[in-house]
Design an enzyme around this catalytic site. Structure first.
Site, PDB file in Angstrom:
ATOM      1  N   LEU A 136       0.822  -1.217   0.000  1.00  0.00           N
ATOM      2  CA  LEU A 136       0.000   0.000   0.000  1.00  0.00           C
ATOM      3  C   LEU A 136       0.850   1.258   0.000  1.00  0.00           C
ATOM      4  O   LEU A 136       1.831   1.366   0.730  1.00  0.00           O
ATOM      5  CB  LEU A 136      -0.915  -0.011   1.225  1.00  0.00           C
ATOM      6  CG  LEU A 136      -1.862   1.187   1.380  1.00  0.00           C
ATOM      7  CD1 LEU A 136      -3.240   0.720   1.861  1.00  0.00           C
ATOM      8  CD2 LEU A 136      -1.292   2.235   2.322  1.00  0.00           C
ATOM      9  N   ASP A 145       0.246   8.764   1.631  1.00  0.00           N
ATOM     10  CA  ASP A 145       0.672  10.160   1.437  1.00  0.00           C
ATOM     11  C   ASP A 145       2.021  10.341   0.719  1.00  0.00           C
ATOM     12  O   ASP A 145       2.998   9.671   1.056  1.00  0.00           O
ATOM     13  CB  ASP A 145       0.846  10.866   2.784  1.00  0.00           C
ATOM     14  CG  ASP A 145      -0.325  10.711   3.716  1.00  0.00           C
ATOM     15  OD1 ASP A 145      -1.323  10.062   3.335  1.00  0.00           O
ATOM     16  OD2 ASP A 145      -0.237  11.236   4.841  1.00  0.00           O
ATOM     17  N   GLU A 197      -5.509  16.783   8.787  1.00  0.00           N
ATOM     18  CA  GLU A 197      -4.284  16.067   8.405  1.00  0.00           C
ATOM     19  C   GLU A 197      -3.571  16.835   7.294  1.00  0.00           C
ATOM     20  O   GLU A 197      -4.173  17.602   6.550  1.00  0.00           O
ATOM     21  CB  GLU A 197      -4.627  14.656   7.919  1.00  0.00           C
ATOM     22  CG  GLU A 197      -5.137  13.732   9.033  1.00  0.00           C
ATOM     23  CD  GLU A 197      -5.143  12.256   8.632  1.00  0.00           C
ATOM     24  OE1 GLU A 197      -5.694  11.943   7.564  1.00  0.00           O
ATOM     25  OE2 GLU A 197      -4.584  11.435   9.389  1.00  0.00           O
TER      26      GLU A 197
END
Lengths: 498, 498
Positions: free
Chosen positions: B44, B47, B222
């Site tokens: 995976l 960001d 975030e």
């Protein structure tokens, strides 16, 4: 790392993933890392395998030991391309995961049949007494790159060979499939090429050794290829222990070729006629070249740039070796011509013309002030010139990869890596010399990719391939003259990554 | 695979290398795999981190869990580029290997200082009661890409925030360094942006929360970024749990931006003036965008294409997500304009002009018979048109990614992935609609890369980014008209791999 039998043959599942990720990062970050050639994602790369055209793409695999610069437990790693230049790595393909290939999925070839690619390879098995048992195995790869192995060996090792019996090349000719293998004759302990025929890839008939020379071919032949170039049969092979009186060579093991006038496979006869066995490459580091006849009517070859039993400076970075660029093959006067494929030109950035500066006719002329580490340089030197072309030169040329040339009476090209950074394999000399025809111009097409240099001489009549490991820093290209004036012209291109 | 806390946070050294090699091969062979975007080498990706220009190259890192499609133990994976388009993966960089980042080297940023790149990131630590402890850490990367971590945290978590305190962006402004972080206020449990100042990157002063809006920003912010675009301050951030009455959005969590007229950092004041908070992307899948001011005077952004808490069809292939292409930022009328960078055009193969066939004025016009899976399509639709552009269409268009448009009175563009293969995240609707100005032409610049579609609308006034997972097979591009005749023109290019 000290390599032991245990660590070389440790199952991949017993290596940890952190180590592998670190090895991959270390290889990627190396200043010597190749940027437009096939290179190992980690560890050691050796022979190209399964070079073929299938499902609308070019395929090649390489022998991989992913865990360091050692010949350990080998797999096939898979790459595809649409143009023979831009390769995409698809990762692990054939792995050593059955009792028939428990100690390595060794080298082999590929042949598209129907809608699948047939892979044929040597399963390497060592028994508890560490006796080698080679099995000649088959597998089918589908259009989704999924591989299914056949459960049984295809070819039984003949009584007349030792357990040095490997590297099957499978090809189609007339109405049959044929397989040639590298072999060692049991009685004479000499290198041979074994030949088999099959109608269905299930039953194979032993046609004996291919008769292609009267000379003794050392103690073993590895990686034999039989292809057709301009309708002539050509044999490409690696005789180990070949007497230098038979064919002169400098490397620890040579990669040779022989052009035939005819081949009669069913009689195991390769008719060489007047042609003699030649070095395929006149440089330092080519071995295990694999070639095949492609559906576009051409023959292509790709080589391992690396040699068995030689340590390279990147061993310290725990990765080793690369593949050559793909070379398109043709014949001229019974000799093999090897040329870059067309798409190599797509890597070129804007070109820079090279010519002598008439206002500055010095014994040293700088051709390119800062070449970088990946470029192509085409350079034509007129007849009757003497000098040295310096690649990867530092400021005062005390360090450079030197191409010393004469195009006069004693025409030759000598490549020396004696001053080109980290030294290695020096017991096999630091120079390679190519004799040339006197009083002819010399045409060089040179490809540099960080630690690899491929020199195509006179339109591919010769190729000199070598690794070199120059110090990190700016690098110039220069000519020094051993005479008053040098006449030359050329073009320099920086090349893109693939 | 069923993911447990144990398997998510298992040390990399306890995963085996065979599994990793197989995951890498599976990701490389996926029919959905990206070919000209940054994608995970395995597992995976989330960001983007450390997007910067250093040592003559562009750098970006991505959050990686290499062992499957799960948010497990994260590292930074490193890539470099010379043109913001052709990226080279250098592999594992920051890893969770100290007591301060034992449960993940979480997101952060990079700033070139002297001859090194300063990395600032959040070390994620869970204690034995699984309580989260975020540490704001520093590291220096040298020109050989070697990273050395600083031994102590740089910023202590303020009393006024909860343990949701992460994603430091470090930047220089006037004579100081500043760091902004995503935070949750302890008293109100609302999303905030924390601001710190430092002269030396050793001592940091807490300047409190950045005052940029009166509205409540959900329960957590975030990935905040503060950059300057055309000399105006721009805030890019991801408010989680934002009320849809505050700013309308459709995704599970939005990625928002706000253009300011001024910023007074030492007073923690961001002056928005008349500008309002806007969606950064009007598609389905953009999150955690990272932007920075580059030394070429431009501002660039790159996004995670993927969302927290959403499952994607490739989860079954044990890899997930990708990064967007790099977007060059500018301002127009207080709105952010996002455009492809110049070098994206280098990916183009020969172009094919698109225009209506006057002899064949049907309700359905095929624009490209076989588009393949990676291309750019520029298309201009005249005012007062209604119809649907079908991408990745099968033979009868029963399957396609549909861009339904009107350029008349009720001008809009609606992207629907309801008929575009495997369905996912359908609880967040299968369409996204962009309202447009009435009676204007509509200019689309569409990039398709296998399972990714990026639609630049009207010169980058809007971007709609989305993943889609169409069935394997030939794919056409077609227009169907909701009126007698459609007027359009454009160009189609197949795009190369990077």
């Amino acid at each position: 790392m000290e390599w032991t039998r245990e660590s070389r043959y440790r199952p991949y599942a017993q290596w940890d993933a952190k180590t592998l990720l670190e090895l991959q990062a270390k290889a990627a970050k190396s200043p010597y890392q190749l940027k437009y050639h096939i290179r190992p994602s980690s560890g050691l790369l050796n022979d190209p395998n399964g070079f073929s055209y299938f499902n609308g793409k070019w395929h090649v695999f390489y022998q991989s030991f992913p865990f360091g610069a050692a010949h350990g437990l080998k797999s096939w790693m898979h790459l595809i391309s649409e143009d023979l230049v831009h390769w995409q790595e698809l990762g692990l393909a054939l792995t050593p995961d059955t009792p028939l290939d428990s100690h390595g999925a060794y080298s082999g070839s590929a042949l598209p049949i129907g809608d699948k690619l047939f892979l044929m390879y040597t399963g390497n098995v060592r028994d508890k007494d560490w006796i080698r048992h080679p099995y000649q195995l088959g597998a089918w790869m589908d259009k989704n790159d999924q591989i299914e192995k056949l459960p049984e060996p295809l070819i039984t090792q003949p009584e007349h060979t030792t357990d040095h019996f490997r590297d099957p090349q499978v090809f189609q000719h007339n109405d049959h499939y044929y397989v040639i293998l590298g072999a060692q004759d049991k009685a004479t302990k000499t290198g041979k090429i074994s030949l088999f025929r099959s109608k269905d890839l299930k039953e194979f008939t032993d046609l004996g050794y291919l008769d292609f020379t009267q000379a003794e071919m050392g103690y073993m032949i590895e990686c034999p290829n039989l292809i057709f170039v301009d309708e002539k049969p050509v044999l490409i092979f690696c005789p180990q222990g070949l007497a230098k009186e038979t064919v002169a060579y400098d490397n620890i093991y040579p990669n040779m070729y022989l052009v035939g006038s005819d081949v009669v496979l069913d009689e195991a006869r390769f008719v060489a006629g007047e042609n003699t066995i030649q070095n395929l490459d006149d440089g330092f580091d080519v071995y295990a070249t694999q070639a095949f006849n492609a559906p576009d009517g051409k023959a292509y070859a790709i080589s391992w740039v690396g040699l068995p039993d030689i340590s390279y400076p990147t061993d310290q970075e725990e990765w080793a070796n690369c593949l050559s660029q793909v070379k398109e093959l043709s014949l001229k006067d019974g000799k093999l011509i090897q040329r870059p494929v067309k798409a190599m030109a797509d890597l070129r950035e804007a070109g820079q013309l090279i010519s002598p500066d008439p206002k500055n006719n010095l014994a040293k002329q700088q051709l390119v002030a800062e070449s970088g580490e990946q470029y192509e340089l085409k350079l034509t030197l007129d007849p009757d010139q003497k000098g040295t072309l310096h690649l990867a030169g530092n400021a005062d040329l005390s360090q450079s990869l030197d191409l010393e040339f004469s195009t006069g009476a004693d025409a030759h090209l000598t490549v020396s890596r004696a001053n080109a950074g980290a030294q290695f394999a020096t017991e096999f000399k630091t120079t390679r010399t190519l004799e040339l025809l006197a009083d002819q111009k010399l045409e060089l097409d040179i490809f540099v990719d960080h630690s690899l240099c491929e020199i195509f001489v006179n339109g591919g009549e010769h190729v000199m391939t070598l690794r070199f490991f120059a110090d990190v820093g700016p690098k110039q290209i220069a000519l020094t003259a051993a005479q008053a004036k040098l006449n030359y012209r050329g073009t320099f291109w920086k090349l893109k990554n693939i």
